[in-house]
Design a protein around this motif. Structure first.
Motif, PDB file in Angstrom:
ATOM      1  N   MET A 163       0.828  -1.205   0.000  1.00 12.34           N
ATOM      2  CA  MET A 163       0.000   0.000   0.000  1.00 12.34           C
ATOM      3  C   MET A 163       0.865   1.258   0.000  1.00 12.34           C
ATOM      4  O   MET A 163       0.595   2.220  -0.702  1.00 12.34           O
ATOM      5  CB  MET A 163      -0.924  -0.013   1.225  1.00 12.34           C
ATOM      6  N   LYS A 164       1.925   1.228   0.814  1.00 12.60           N
ATOM      7  CA  LYS A 164       2.826   2.377   0.882  1.00 12.60           C
ATOM      8  C   LYS A 164       3.383   2.718  -0.492  1.00 12.60           C
ATOM      9  O   LYS A 164       3.411   3.874  -0.905  1.00 12.60           O
ATOM     10  CB  LYS A 164       3.956   2.079   1.865  1.00 12.60           C
ATOM     11  N   TYR A 165       3.823   1.683  -1.224  1.00 15.09           N
ATOM     12  CA  TYR A 165       4.447   1.938  -2.517  1.00 15.09           C
ATOM     13  C   TYR A 165       3.428   2.374  -3.560  1.00 15.09           C
ATOM     14  O   TYR A 165       3.746   3.102  -4.489  1.00 15.09           O
ATOM     15  CB  TYR A 165       5.209   0.693  -2.969  1.00 15.09           C
ATOM     16  N   PHE A 166       2.183   1.938  -3.384  1.00 12.62           N
ATOM     17  CA  PHE A 166       1.130   2.402  -4.289  1.00 12.62           C
ATOM     18  C   PHE A 166       0.937   3.907  -4.154  1.00 12.62           C
ATOM     19  O   PHE A 166       0.819   4.620  -5.146  1.00 12.62           O
ATOM     20  CB  PHE A 166      -0.178   1.677  -3.982  1.00 12.62           C
ATOM     21  N   PHE A 167       0.903   4.409  -2.913  1.00 11.85           N
ATOM     22  CA  PHE A 167       0.736   5.844  -2.695  1.00 11.85           C
ATOM     23  C   PHE A 167       1.938   6.619  -3.223  1.00 11.85           C
ATOM     24  O   PHE A 167       1.792   7.690  -3.797  1.00 11.85           O
ATOM     25  CB  PHE A 167       0.525   6.138  -1.208  1.00 11.85           C
ATOM     26  N   ILE A 168       3.136   6.071  -3.016  1.00 12.01           N
ATOM     27  CA  ILE A 168       4.329   6.744  -3.541  1.00 12.01           C
ATOM     28  C   ILE A 168       4.247   6.845  -5.059  1.00 12.01           C
ATOM     29  O   ILE A 168       4.522   7.899  -5.648  1.00 12.01           O
ATOM     30  CB  ILE A 168       5.602   5.974  -3.123  1.00 12.01           C
ATOM     31  N   PHE A 169       3.858   5.738  -5.697  1.00 10.91           N
ATOM     32  CA  PHE A 169       3.739   5.743  -7.157  1.00 10.91           C
ATOM     33  C   PHE A 169       2.707   6.768  -7.617  1.00 10.91           C
ATOM     34  O   PHE A 169       2.924   7.518  -8.566  1.00 10.91           O
ATOM     35  CB  PHE A 169       3.348   4.349  -7.652  1.00 10.91           C
ATOM     36  N   LEU A 179       6.113  19.260   5.723  1.00  8.17           N
ATOM     37  CA  LEU A 179       5.642  17.908   5.996  1.00  8.17           C
ATOM     38  C   LEU A 179       4.123  17.900   6.070  1.00  8.17           C
ATOM     39  O   LEU A 179       3.524  18.751   6.730  1.00  8.17           O
ATOM     40  CB  LEU A 179       6.228  17.414   7.324  1.00  8.17           C
ATOM     41  N   LEU A 180       3.487  16.961   5.375  1.00  4.02           N
ATOM     42  CA  LEU A 180       2.031  16.840   5.453  1.00  4.02           C
ATOM     43  C   LEU A 180       1.606  15.423   5.128  1.00  4.02           C
ATOM     44  O   LEU A 180       2.395  14.613   4.625  1.00  4.02           O
ATOM     45  CB  LEU A 180       1.336  17.823   4.516  1.00  4.02           C
ATOM     46  N   SER A 181       0.341  15.122   5.398  1.00  2.00           N
ATOM     47  CA  SER A 181      -0.221  13.821   5.058  1.00  2.00           C
ATOM     48  C   SER A 181      -0.304  13.688   3.544  1.00  2.00           C
ATOM     49  O   SER A 181      -0.622  14.648   2.840  1.00  2.00           O
ATOM     50  CB  SER A 181      -1.615  13.683   5.675  1.00  2.00           C
ATOM     51  N   TYR A 182      -0.028  12.483   3.051  1.00  2.31           N
ATOM     52  CA  TYR A 182      -0.113  12.268   1.608  1.00  2.31           C
ATOM     53  C   TYR A 182      -1.529  12.526   1.095  1.00  2.31           C
ATOM     54  O   TYR A 182      -1.722  12.856  -0.071  1.00  2.31           O
ATOM     55  CB  TYR A 182       0.345  10.852   1.245  1.00  2.31           C
ATOM     56  N   LEU A 183      -2.546  12.397   1.971  1.00  4.21           N
ATOM     57  CA  LEU A 183      -3.928  12.628   1.556  1.00  4.21           C
ATOM     58  C   LEU A 183      -4.179  14.086   1.174  1.00  4.21           C
ATOM     59  O   LEU A 183      -5.129  14.391   0.453  1.00  4.21           O
ATOM     60  CB  LEU A 183      -4.886  12.218   2.684  1.00  4.21           C
ATOM     61  N   ASP A 184      -3.337  14.995   1.671  1.00  4.41           N
ATOM     62  CA  ASP A 184      -3.517  16.424   1.397  1.00  4.41           C
ATOM     63  C   ASP A 184      -2.608  16.936   0.289  1.00  4.41           C
ATOM     64  O   ASP A 184      -2.553  18.138   0.038  1.00  4.41           O
ATOM     65  CB  ASP A 184      -3.245  17.238   2.672  1.00  4.41           C
ATOM     66  N   TYR A 185      -1.902  16.032  -0.380  1.00  2.00           N
ATOM     67  CA  TYR A 185      -0.923  16.473  -1.383  1.00  2.00           C
ATOM     68  C   TYR A 185      -1.591  17.207  -2.546  1.00  2.00           C
ATOM     69  O   TYR A 185      -1.140  18.279  -2.961  1.00  2.00           O
ATOM     70  CB  TYR A 185      -0.130  15.272  -1.896  1.00  2.00           C
ATOM     71  N   ASP A 186      -2.683  16.649  -3.077  1.00  2.00           N
ATOM     72  CA  ASP A 186      -3.363  17.300  -4.197  1.00  2.00           C
ATOM     73  C   ASP A 186      -3.951  18.645  -3.779  1.00  2.00           C
ATOM     74  O   ASP A 186      -3.938  19.607  -4.550  1.00  2.00           O
ATOM     75  CB  ASP A 186      -4.465  16.401  -4.752  1.00  2.00           C
ATOM     76  N   PHE A 236       9.084   9.851   2.009  1.00  2.00           N
ATOM     77  CA  PHE A 236       7.760   9.368   2.399  1.00  2.00           C
ATOM     78  C   PHE A 236       7.933   8.455   3.598  1.00  2.00           C
ATOM     79  O   PHE A 236       8.738   7.527   3.569  1.00  2.00           O
ATOM     80  CB  PHE A 236       7.127   8.604   1.233  1.00  2.00           C
ATOM     81  N   GLU A 237       7.163   8.720   4.683  1.00  2.41           N
ATOM     82  CA  GLU A 237       7.304   7.888   5.869  1.00  2.41           C
ATOM     83  C   GLU A 237       6.045   7.951   6.719  1.00  2.41           C
ATOM     84  O   GLU A 237       5.556   9.038   7.049  1.00  2.41           O
ATOM     85  CB  GLU A 237       8.502   8.337   6.706  1.00  2.41           C
ATOM     86  N   LYS A 238       5.497   6.788   7.054  1.00  8.40           N
ATOM     87  CA  LYS A 238       4.369   6.655   7.975  1.00  8.40           C
ATOM     88  C   LYS A 238       3.184   7.543   7.594  1.00  8.40           C
ATOM     89  O   LYS A 238       2.626   8.262   8.426  1.00  8.40           O
ATOM     90  CB  LYS A 238       4.820   6.961   9.407  1.00  8.40           C
ATOM     91  N   GLY A 239       2.812   7.509   6.328  1.00 11.25           N
ATOM     92  CA  GLY A 239       1.640   8.241   5.876  1.00 11.25           C
ATOM     93  C   GLY A 239       1.863   9.713   5.628  1.00 11.25           C
ATOM     94  O   GLY A 239       0.933  10.435   5.282  1.00 11.25           O
TER      95      GLY A 239
END
Length: 219
Positions: free
Chosen positions: A1-7, A172-179, A194-197
């Protein structure tokens, strides 16, 4: 899952590294006779402390039209050009949340909106009045006033976030807020790790990290 979000994040960055400089605005209003100049003057008068006069409106606005079926104005504003203009002249401004701040009743205490816009409200005691802004997620105190001071919400909104020169730093922020951040910054910032969400980014902006956190919480 982690690598999916990174991709996913890397793909978004490569595909959309630079977003459009134009910010899309949609404003509910039953008056069908308003013009580009009306909204331009509203930005200058309500959202800045500038005396700037827009001589060539087409440099800043495009695709202006009124949708009579839903009673809504649609247009795009070149925020990058306006922000550079205000910043170069040392003006304070707040061009965040234009879909809200251009509403007729946005600068009213406890105004009712038909969307998710934040509202202002007042709390007072025997010595002071405190102005807050809140939405469904959070509430923040943005101004402290003496009891005899007049409340000017336009002035408070355009001045409570100090403007600095653009500067680079880590963020630093949550990957969910990147867009959401990418839309706010008008670019997809460089991902450093990328680390721990959470993702560590390199950004360049005139607002501090704390100010950006605050504005993102209102979206």
């Amino acid at each position: 899952m982690k690598y999916f979000f990174i991709f996913t994040l890397i793909f978004s960055f490569l595909l959309n590294k630079n977003l459009s400089a134009f910010y899309e605005v949609s404003i509910k209003n039953t008056n069908h006779q308003l013009t580009q100049e009306y909204f331009a003057n509203k930005i200058i008068n309500n959202l800045t402390d500038s005396s700037f006069k827009i001589n060539d409106i087409e440099d800043y606005f495009t695709n202006f039209f009124f949708d009579n079926t839903v009673k809504e104005y649609h247009f795009e504003v070149n925020l990058k050009l306006l922000e550079e203009k205000f910043n170069s002249e040392g003006n304070n401004f707040n061009l965040s949340l234009l879909n809200c701040s251009l509403l007729d009743n946005f600068f009213e205490l406890r105004a009712k909106h038909n969307n998710n816009c934040p509202i202002f409200f007042e709390v007072s005691n025997s010595k002071h009045r405190y102005i807050y802004i809140k939405n469904k997620n959070a509430s923040f105190r943005i101004k402290k006033l003496n009891l005899d001071q007049e409340i000017n919400l336009q002035n408070i909104w355009s001045n409570f976030l100090p403007i600095k020169k653009n500067f680079k730093r880590k963020y630093l922020l949550s990957y969910l807020d990147y867009d959401k951040l990418a839309i706010f910054l008008d670019t997809y910032p460089k991902i450093k790790s990328f680390e721990k969400g959470h993702i560590e980014l390199e950004i360049e902006h005139y607002y501090s990290n704390e100010q950006i956190n605050f504005l993102l919480s209102l979206l």
